[in-house]
Design a protein around this motif. Structure first.
Motif, short mmCIF file in Angstrom:
data_model
loop_
_atom_site.label_atom_id
_atom_site.label_comp_id
_atom_site.label_asym_id
_atom_site.label_seq_id
_atom_site.Cartn_x
_atom_site.Cartn_y
_atom_site.Cartn_z
N ALA A 258 39.49 -4.39 29.23
CA ALA A 258 38.14 -4.30 30.57
C ALA A 258 38.19 -3.68 31.48
N SER A 259 39.93 -4.37 31.78
CA SER A 259 40.56 -3.39 33.39
C SER A 259 40.09 -1.95 33.36
N LEU A 260 40.95 -1.13 31.23
CA LEU A 260 41.07 0.52 31.07
C LEU A 260 40.10 0.69 31.38
N CYS A 261 38.24 0.10 31.50
CA CYS A 261 37.29 0.74 30.86
C CYS A 261 37.18 0.80 32.47
N GLU A 262 37.25 -0.55 33.64
CA GLU A 262 36.97 0.00 35.35
C GLU A 262 37.62 1.13 35.70
N ASP A 278 38.33 -5.76 21.32
CA ASP A 278 38.42 -7.13 22.19
C ASP A 278 38.57 -6.96 23.93
N LEU A 279 37.44 -6.71 24.80
CA LEU A 279 38.15 -6.90 26.23
C LEU A 279 38.92 -7.53 26.69
N SER A 280 39.15 -8.05 25.57
CA SER A 280 40.72 -9.05 26.77
C SER A 280 41.83 -8.78 26.35
#
Length: 371
Positions: A258-262, A278-280
């Motif tokens: 998820a952080s990499l997506c941001e 899995d976003l986590s």
């Protein structure tokens, strides 16, 4: 008085960075429309050549458009001004504007689009995702009088001879005695017609890419004082510089998906993206391929990537990657726009002080809206 800069000079500069032979055989790179010889004072760098791009170029009195995506990708059977592509071609011809494309060759080149994308994300320790070209090397040995060793050596080095890894001008010198007899009609630098001449010479040996041999020989013979420079060219089995599509490397620190997506959204200025996995989950090793990269899913997984960042993913390949445990981030094809400012900077440095103005296109060529 400064020499006139022509389109061909700009093309040469681009091809020093992204040689045309690196492009895939299905691609169409290089001159698209226009002239090699037209003088150029203003260049615009763009991702795409659409009608809005050409209108912008006309407004800014541009002579040459440097594009990433080729205008003429598929053959045109007619130039119909009632169609969008036909109007683009018509306007370019009406305004005597040249278009040049650097596409997959700029993707593959060192410092090219895939490296630019990695730079934006801070990806370290990167290597090529899939090698598709290894430079053929040759060895050149030239015999030079002692008075001209430095001049000849420097001339060859400036044209790309003697590069091994992070070292340049890698050469070996050995002294010896040359022998020759100038025949009728010659104007020898040393000796006299009809008389056997002995000269103290130095043999300079170096290695270079076969693609640069012509330029190196031209520079060498120009710096050499003899009418007929004596030299040998040998094939070698050494592996030259590898080139290929995509890059794979490491994030400075592990991040959740998820952080990499941001991070991707911020780096490439995209409001939304698509992601699988899995976003986590924590990720570290990242594969990056600008444009359409779904066919490299297996290669990315094989090389240990936790995630592949690429565009134009379709349903079933994304589903397959998901099942294999490879996350995919799809920020779109348009992120290749990173090439605009980097190309502008490269050309501005290359032609500094020579009267060429380089701008980037601000026309919006992203076809998708996010609602």
């Amino acid at each position: 008085m400064a020499a006139v800069i022509r389109n061909a000079d700009i093309f040469t500069a681009m091809e020093k960075w992204a040689p045309k032979h690196l492009a895939f055989d299905w691609d169409n790179v290089g001159l698209q429309i226009g002239s090699f010889q037209k003088p150029v004072k203003k260049i615009m760098v763009t991702l795409d050549v659409l009608e809005s791009t050409v209108d912008e170029a006309v407004q800014h009195d541009v002579d040459l458009i440097i594009a990433h995506h080729p205008l003429l990708f598929k053959p045109m059977n007619q130039v119909n001004a009632d169609t969008a592509k036909g109007r683009v071609v018509q306007k370019l011809l009406q305004h005597d504007m040249t278009v040049y494309a650097a596409h997959t060759n700029l993707d593959i080149a060192q410092g090219g689009v895939n490296d630019m994308l990695c730079d934006q994300l801070g990806i370290e320790n990167r290597t090529i995702l899939e090698v598709n070209h290894t430079e053929k090397l040759v060895k050149l040995a030239v015999f030079v009088p002692e008075t001209h060793v430095s001049a000849v050596r420097d001339a060859m080095g400036e044209q790309g001879a003697g590069y091994i890894g992070a070292y340049s001008h890698c050469m070996f010198q050995s002294p010896g005695q040359g022998m020759f007899k100038p025949l009728a009609g010659t104007d020898p630098y040393l000796g006299s017609q009809g008389k056997l001449t002995f000269a103290d010479e130095v043999k300079i040996e170096t290695i270079l890419p076969a693609s640069k041999l012509s330029a190196v020989l031209k520079a060498m013979t120009a710096a050499h004082p003899y009418e007929e420079a004596a030299y040998d060219i040998y094939p070698v089995e050494n592996s030259g510089q590898a080139y290929g599509i995509g890059r794979i490397g490491d994030l400075a620190d592990k991040l959740t998906l998820a952080s990499l997506c941001e991070k991707v959204k911020t780096a490439f200025e995209v409001p939304h993206l698509r992601v699988t996995g899995d976003l986590s989950k924590k990720v570290k090793k990242v594969a990056v391929l600008g444009g359409s990269g779904e066919k490299y899913l297996h290669k990315a997984k094989q090389m240990g990537a936790d995630v592949l960042i690429t565009g134009d993913m379709t349903f079933h390949p994304a589903q397959e990657a998901w099942e294999k445990g490879l996350s995919v981030i799809d920020p779109g094809h348009h992120v290749e726009k990173v090439m605009k400012h980097v190309t502008q900077s490269y050309l501005a440095d290359y032609f500094a002080g020579r009267g060429v103005d380089i701008i980037v296109s601000h026309a919006d060529t992203e076809p998708f809206q996010f609602i």
